[in-house]
Scaffold this active site. Sequence first.
Site, PDB file in Angstrom:
ATOM      1  CD  GLN A  19      -6.633  -4.443   4.167  1.00 49.94           C
ATOM      2  OE1 GLN A  19      -7.603  -5.095   4.696  1.00 49.94           O
ATOM      3  NE2 GLN A  19      -6.774  -3.145   3.784  1.00 49.94           N
ATOM      4  CE  LYS A  57      -6.873   0.163   6.092  1.00 51.06           C
ATOM      5  NZ  LYS A  57      -7.973   0.549   5.128  1.00 51.06           N
ATOM      6  CB  CYS A 100      -3.650   3.036  -1.796  1.00 52.78           C
ATOM      7  SG  CYS A 100      -5.001   4.364  -1.299  1.00 52.78           S
ATOM      8  CG  ASP A 104       0.491  -1.788   6.122  1.00 53.98           C
ATOM      9  OD1 ASP A 104      -0.558  -2.361   7.145  1.00 53.98           O
ATOM     10  OD2 ASP A 104       0.270  -1.516   5.096  1.00 53.98           O
ATOM     11  CG  HIS A 121      -1.892   0.874   1.282  1.00 50.26           C
ATOM     12  ND1 HIS A 121      -1.771   2.216   1.667  1.00 50.26           N
ATOM     13  CD2 HIS A 121      -3.060   0.648   1.312  1.00 50.26           C
ATOM     14  CE1 HIS A 121      -2.855   3.024   1.661  1.00 50.26           C
ATOM     15  NE2 HIS A 121      -3.732   2.039   1.572  1.00 50.26           N
TER      16      HIS A 121
END
Lengths: 455, 166
Positions: free
Chosen positions: A242, A265, A411, A239, A162
Amino acid sequence: MTTTATVRPGDPARPGDPTAVGHGAELSAAELAAVRADFPLLGRTVRGGRPLVYLDSAATSQKPQVVLDTEVDFYEQRNAAVHRGAHQLAEEATIAFEDARASLAAFVGADPGEIVWTPGATSAINLVAYAMSNATLGRGGVEARRFALGAGDEIVVTEAEHHANLVPWQELCARTGATLRWIPVGDDGRLDLSDLDSIVTERTRVLAFGHVSNVTGAVAPVARLVAAARRVGALTVLDACQSVPHLPVDLHALGVDFAAFSGHKMLGPTGVGALYGRRELLEAMPPVTTGGSMVEVVTMEATTYAPPPQRFEAGTQMVAQAVGLGVAADYLGELGMGAVAAHEVLLAEELLRIGEIPGVRVIGPSNVGVGPGGLPDRLAVVSFVVDGVHAHDVGQVLDDRGIAVRVGHHCAQPLHRRFGIAATARASASVYTTTDEVGAFREALAGVRAFFSVN
Amino acid sequence: MSSLEQMYQQVILDHAKHPHGRGLVDHGPGDLLQGESHQVNTTCGDEVTLRVAVAPGAAGIGGTVESVTWEGQGCSISQASTSVMTELVTGASLTEAARLDALFHDLMSSRGRGLGDDDEDVLGDATAFTGVSQYPARIKCALLGWAALKDSLVRSGALVSTDGLR
């Protein structure tokens, strides 16, 4: 503050056991119905009375009533500045704020002192990058030298990132003279690790990568990447945007040095996220944003700084949102992340059946396998192209049927360029998504090419 | 007609499938003022590269759009809109092109209501985009080619600034 979910569908017999992922451990129909009843927005209709089918949770999740109530309750009952003030409200606000930190830390397998509140994951990654910048300028003294960069140093990312885990590192390289390198993505949408040893070398100072791709849904081989970074003494930055809402995540067990994730999220409010940093690293890191609340002693000449995490929390914090996020973590924890992941494996498999529709091509792994720790090796975020129909047009037809998907590059322009496409449509699920909704999506998608008279 | 059918009118689908002006043409050295512009829709990565050639008017005042050619990839709305625009402005004076641009922007701001009959007559096929103006996320798609036209006219030197063509 110990507000908890009003409904607790999680079966105590399997409390978030990461090895329990697979068929048989997923939420029952009754549990799923109870979960959906917790999300007021899911009850609304769109586009002329059609029931909403929300398949854009990878962009942002919906929020359970308990999170909304918690924010309202905070403002109605305990709103005050935290970590200052001698009055009862200030005390209660501070307790709620720090309890939320503890909830979130427990949820991701960290200690509370290792969790820094940030406005989101983008801010969290930038915080690390700018701390390294400041260390390069000599701030933070001897202890911070380990974060200093210069010519000859390398930062490694992946082609799947991303933009939030790519651009900050490009900028850090530009400021320090370090060089950016990246791990490529293979045709299957997974990281191609065949040249890992020549990419992650003695020159590597940072290895930053996404736990789960927000485009392909592929789960990264964290253990292998962490081992490669450790072998050369590089810092790892994960990261986890997700992964944290969808998988059992234990940051201590993963062994990463830093991790970033966003609240919105994971069923929490917007405007709040977190940076995880191993304690000794946060202690050695110079501050980035400076001002009130993050100091120890201030004179007209110089300032000493508070220990982490306060050192990185300058100014008035997003207290109500943080408290809401703590409750969101509790809500997911009570469902049990093993059960959540198992439910989402089913959804991923149902989503991937779009590959059977003529003219539809999935970008990324086409099936769900079992990865390390018994966890799935791809999640329920599925990007796809429809031959002869642009993603925007696909999204528009789906929207007309009440189905919300994302269209564009999500993104992640380099990853799209890697596959030679400008844009994809993306369907992504969350704990509240049903297989019936995925079925409605597949049915609508099957009619898209006919609408545009493409054969 | 559903909102979706209002957006994807047959004329739009036809232009998207068989766009006019596709394929960049370079007129080489000569009297024509030529300019090129590359525009990107940052939300979806759609892009268009557009070239314009203008025959300058007498005594250097005004001029006529001799040709518009372009390359691009994007959704049916952006492709069809660029195609319709090409047809509309080719052969138009700079003043007429400026009026068409202003009217199309007005149409896109109309939230599905459209314009008056006189204005719609001027816009011709472009009035088919009235349905698009109900969808804020898609208005940018419809305006991509127009933005490229405006910018390429400025770059050609035919317009002093974008003030001439809104």
